[in-house]
Enzyme design. Structure first.
Site, PDB file in Angstrom:
ATOM      1  CE1 TYR A  56      -4.051   1.740   0.050  1.00  0.00           C
ATOM      2  CE2 TYR A  56      -3.190   2.944   1.923  1.00  0.00           C
ATOM      3  CZ  TYR A  56      -4.140   2.786   0.938  1.00  0.00           C
ATOM      4  OH  TYR A  56      -5.174   3.681   0.840  1.00  0.00           O
ATOM      5  CG  ASN A 106     -13.590  -4.195 -16.612  1.00  0.00           C
ATOM      6  OD1 ASN A 106     -12.646  -3.531 -16.196  1.00  0.00           O
ATOM      7  ND2 ASN A 106     -13.465  -5.455 -16.993  1.00  0.00           N
ATOM      8  CB  SER A 107     -12.612  -1.105 -11.860  1.00  0.00           C
ATOM      9  OG  SER A 107     -12.714   0.272 -12.152  1.00  0.00           O
ATOM     10  CB  VAL A 152     -13.334   3.281  -9.538  1.00  0.00           C
ATOM     11  CG1 VAL A 152     -13.109   4.751  -9.867  1.00  0.00           C
ATOM     12  CG2 VAL A 152     -12.952   3.007  -8.098  1.00  0.00           C
ATOM     13  NE  ARG A 211      -6.742  -6.467 -17.668  1.00  0.00           N
ATOM     14  CZ  ARG A 211      -6.089  -7.067 -16.698  1.00  0.00           C
ATOM     15  NH1 ARG A 211      -4.765  -7.135 -16.731  1.00  0.00           N
ATOM     16  NH2 ARG A 211      -6.721  -7.591 -15.672  1.00  0.00           N
ATOM     17  N   GLY A 269      -4.603   4.792  -8.841  1.00  0.00           N
ATOM     18  CA  GLY A 269      -4.461   3.368  -8.536  1.00  0.00           C
ATOM     19  C   GLY A 269      -3.227   2.814  -9.209  1.00  0.00           C
ATOM     20  CG  PHE A 289      -7.974  11.278  -5.983  1.00  0.00           C
ATOM     21  CD1 PHE A 289      -8.561  12.468  -5.572  1.00  0.00           C
ATOM     22  CD2 PHE A 289      -8.579  10.071  -5.620  1.00  0.00           C
ATOM     23  CE1 PHE A 289      -9.732  12.455  -4.818  1.00  0.00           C
ATOM     24  CE2 PHE A 289      -9.748  10.051  -4.866  1.00  0.00           C
ATOM     25  CZ  PHE A 289     -10.329  11.251  -4.480  1.00  0.00           C
ATOM     26  CG  LEU A 341     -12.152   8.770  -0.624  1.00  0.00           C
ATOM     27  CD1 LEU A 341     -12.858   9.830  -1.459  1.00  0.00           C
ATOM     28  CD2 LEU A 341     -13.022   7.519  -0.515  1.00  0.00           C
ATOM     29  CE  LYS A 376     -15.800  -3.748  -5.784  1.00  0.00           C
ATOM     30  NZ  LYS A 376     -14.362  -3.506  -5.716  1.00  0.00           N
TER      31      LYS A 376
HETATM   32  N1  LIG Z   1      -6.898   6.444  -4.671  1.00  0.00           N
HETATM   33  C1  LIG Z   1      -8.014   6.112  -4.066  1.00  0.00           C
HETATM   34  O1  LIG Z   1      -8.438   6.749  -3.092  1.00  0.00           O
HETATM   35  C2  LIG Z   1      -8.795   4.942  -4.581  1.00  0.00           C
HETATM   36  C3  LIG Z   1     -10.082   4.690  -4.103  1.00  0.00           C
HETATM   37  C4  LIG Z   1     -10.805   3.615  -4.632  1.00  0.00           C
HETATM   38  C5  LIG Z   1     -10.213   2.785  -5.573  1.00  0.00           C
HETATM   39  N2  LIG Z   1      -8.948   3.042  -5.987  1.00  0.00           N
HETATM   40  C6  LIG Z   1      -8.311   2.199  -6.996  1.00  0.00           C
HETATM   41  O2  LIG Z   1      -9.189   2.081  -8.089  1.00  0.00           O
HETATM   42  C7  LIG Z   1      -8.914   0.858  -8.761  1.00  0.00           C
HETATM   43  C8  LIG Z   1     -10.201   0.110  -9.044  1.00  0.00           C
HETATM   44  O3  LIG Z   1     -10.760  -0.308  -7.805  1.00  0.00           O
HETATM   45  P1  LIG Z   1     -12.132  -1.135  -7.807  1.00  0.00           P
HETATM   46  O4  LIG Z   1     -12.444  -1.561  -6.425  1.00  0.00           O
HETATM   47  O5  LIG Z   1     -13.132  -0.360  -8.566  1.00  0.00           O
HETATM   48  O6  LIG Z   1     -11.687  -2.394  -8.688  1.00  0.00           O
HETATM   49  P2  LIG Z   1     -12.508  -3.719  -8.999  1.00  0.00           P
HETATM   50  O7  LIG Z   1     -13.963  -3.444  -9.109  1.00  0.00           O
HETATM   51  O8  LIG Z   1     -12.035  -4.761  -8.059  1.00  0.00           O
HETATM   52  O9  LIG Z   1     -12.010  -4.071 -10.477  1.00  0.00           O
HETATM   53  C9  LIG Z   1     -10.660  -4.307 -10.728  1.00  0.00           C
HETATM   54  C10 LIG Z   1     -10.448  -4.028 -12.194  1.00  0.00           C
HETATM   55  O10 LIG Z   1      -9.073  -3.939 -12.459  1.00  0.00           O
HETATM   56  C11 LIG Z   1      -8.835  -4.405 -13.754  1.00  0.00           C
HETATM   57  N3  LIG Z   1      -7.419  -4.735 -13.771  1.00  0.00           N
HETATM   58  C12 LIG Z   1      -6.731  -5.493 -12.888  1.00  0.00           C
HETATM   59  N4  LIG Z   1      -5.434  -5.507 -13.208  1.00  0.00           N
HETATM   60  C13 LIG Z   1      -5.301  -4.735 -14.311  1.00  0.00           C
HETATM   61  C14 LIG Z   1      -4.200  -4.371 -15.122  1.00  0.00           C
HETATM   62  N5  LIG Z   1      -2.952  -4.795 -14.864  1.00  0.00           N
HETATM   63  N6  LIG Z   1      -4.439  -3.586 -16.208  1.00  0.00           N
HETATM   64  C15 LIG Z   1      -5.676  -3.140 -16.474  1.00  0.00           C
HETATM   65  N7  LIG Z   1      -6.756  -3.462 -15.739  1.00  0.00           N
HETATM   66  C16 LIG Z   1      -6.569  -4.245 -14.668  1.00  0.00           C
HETATM   67  C17 LIG Z   1      -9.787  -5.564 -13.915  1.00  0.00           C
HETATM   68  O11 LIG Z   1     -10.089  -5.663 -15.272  1.00  0.00           O
HETATM   69  P3  LIG Z   1     -10.201  -7.074 -16.068  1.00  0.00           P
HETATM   70  O12 LIG Z   1     -11.674  -7.381 -16.095  1.00  0.00           O
HETATM   71  O13 LIG Z   1      -9.655  -6.721 -17.411  1.00  0.00           O
HETATM   72  O14 LIG Z   1      -9.394  -8.097 -15.309  1.00  0.00           O
HETATM   73  C18 LIG Z   1     -11.004  -5.029 -13.151  1.00  0.00           C
HETATM   74  O15 LIG Z   1     -11.825  -4.282 -13.983  1.00  0.00           O
HETATM   75  C19 LIG Z   1      -7.918   0.093  -7.893  1.00  0.00           C
HETATM   76  O16 LIG Z   1      -6.630   0.345  -8.378  1.00  0.00           O
HETATM   77  C20 LIG Z   1      -8.080   0.770  -6.546  1.00  0.00           C
HETATM   78  O17 LIG Z   1      -6.920   0.652  -5.743  1.00  0.00           O
HETATM   79  C21 LIG Z   1      -8.231   4.096  -5.510  1.00  0.00           C
END
Ligand SMILES: NC(=O)c1ccc[n+]([C@@H]2O[C@H](COP(=O)([O-])OP(=O)(O)OC[C@H]3O[C@@H](n4cnc5c(N)ncnc54)[C@H](OP(=O)(O)O)[C@@H]3O)[C@@H](O)[C@H]2O)c1
Length: 318
Positions: free
Chosen positions: A50, A145-146, A148, A168, A230, A254, A256, A310
């Site tokens: 992290y 597709n995540s 977020v 992807r 991320g 960024f 949160l 999830k």
């Molecule tokens: N900075 C902040 O405050 C903050 C807050 C919230 C979330 N985030 C970040 O936002 C991101 C998404 O979170 P989430 O909970 O929405 O995710 P999630 O719903 O668990 O989905 C994960 C996604 O990541 C994709 N993925 C995984 N590895 C990848 C790679 N190497 N290249 C491209 N795509 C990849 C997967 O796509 P496939 O279907 O192609 O496998 C899937 O769509 C994470 O990095 C998380 O840490 C940051």
């Protein structure tokens, strides 16, 4: 993203019995936690990757939903209120914490929608509001597709913005109305230009990093902003310096929790109420729900590639 095997080799996650939390002081509440997801950030903390140092052992769980069982006399809460904890540590069954560390769940949400409102939808909304955009402007995002990504697409439409979503695999998402979906690849910028008919893109949202940052930056118009929030690729951002200088691009990060650090409890309550209203009926798909005692299986599932939806922890089940 850590691989499941690596994750379990490196972590030493254990479920601890803690004493009953005891009655709340006048400004505290006691919660019975009900439901919590496993987020990418939780996996990064467990794997020791992290960004912000967190000393383990530490309580885990970025978000979740709980029910107030006891409320201090000087709080605005009452037993039976459903609340979102604002602080980390949601993988807990009983929890005593300051009343300023929780907000009431906006009315009408399912438990799943409530348990997943705190982090990803809030991140999507704050990311879209960080840069001044006007109606009809384009925003581009990767890993669309995540969760977020799905929230960005919905909230952008509600703000009158157009969304270009990079994934992807093109079949990995069902687009929202007006959303343009493009498959990632070396010629991304050319295909985005074709798909958007050359419309200038002022904001790019990057949660993949590595080479993906450079591909997304190449889609931006002069003076545009790339916001990195991320690290899904696990690689450092790679952006050609000539691109930064020639287009006068801004790159910013960024997170949160720091972004909302100055907000008052009333502002946060209003923020989550407005957010829930803007998202409407959206609820993320759930891949599976595990009891807390099956935490290791849940962690393996959450870190598995190709997981659809999830992974949730049912904290009310023993
Ligand atoms: N900075 C902040 O405050 C903050 C807050 C919230 C979330 N985030 C970040 O936002 C991101 C998404 O979170 P989430 O909970 O929405 O995710 P999630 O719903 O668990 O989905 C994960 C996604 O990541 C994709 N993925 C995984 N590895 C990848 C790679 N190497 N290249 C491209 N795509 C990849 C997967 O796509 P496939 O279907 O192609 O496998 C899937 O769509 C994470 O990095 C998380 O840490 C940051």
């Amino acid at each position: 993203m850590p691989k499941a095997a690596t994750l379990l080799e490196r972590n030493n996650v254990s479920i601890a019995e803690t004493p009953a939390p005891g009655p709340p002081s006048p400004r505290e509440v006691v919660l019975h936690m009900r439901l919590a997801p496993i987020n990418p950030a939780d996996l990064l903390i467990i794997a020791g990757n992290y960004a912000i140092g967190i000393d383990l052992p530490a309580p885990l769980g970025a978000e979740g939903v709980g029910i107030v069982t006891e409320a201090g006399a000087e709080t605005n809460f009452a037993p039976g209120d459903l609340v979102l904890p604002l602080v980390r540590g949601c993988w807990m069954q009983h929890w005593r914490l300051p009343a300023t560390s929780v907000v009431k769940v906006p009315p009408g949400l399912s438990l799943t929608a409530a348990a997943t409102l705190r982090i990803n939808p809030a991140t999507a909304r704050r990311l879209l509001l960080m840069v001044p955009l006007t109606t009809g402007d384009f925003v581009i995002q990767n890993a669309a597709n995540s969760m977020v990504g799905r929230c960005v697409a919905r909230l952008a439409a509600g703000l009158g913005l157009r969304c270009c979503s990079v994934v992807r695999r093109i079949d990995s998402l069902l687009p929202c109305e007006g959303e343009i979906v493009v498959e990632d690849g070396p010629d991304l910028a050319a295909r985005v230009t074709a798909a958007t008919h050359g419309a200038p893109i002022r904001l790019a949202l990057d949660c993949v990093a590595g080479e993906a940052s450079g591909r997304l930056a190449a889609c931006l118009a002069r003076g545009g902003t790339l916001t990195v929030f991320g690290h899904l690729s696990g690689a450092p951002c790679s952006i050609p310096s000539t691109l930064l200088t020639a287009r006068d691009l801004q790159v910013r990060g960024f997170s949160l929790r720091p972004a909302e650090a100055g907000a008052t409890p009333a502002q946060l309550t209003n923020f989550y109420r407005d957010l829930a209203a803007a998202l409407g009926s959206y609820t993320p798909p759930v891949a599976a729900t595990y009891r807390l005692r099956d935490l290791h299986a849940a962690l393996r599932h959450a870190a598995a590639p190709g997981r659809a939806g999830k992974v949730m922890l049912d904290l009310s089940a023993s």
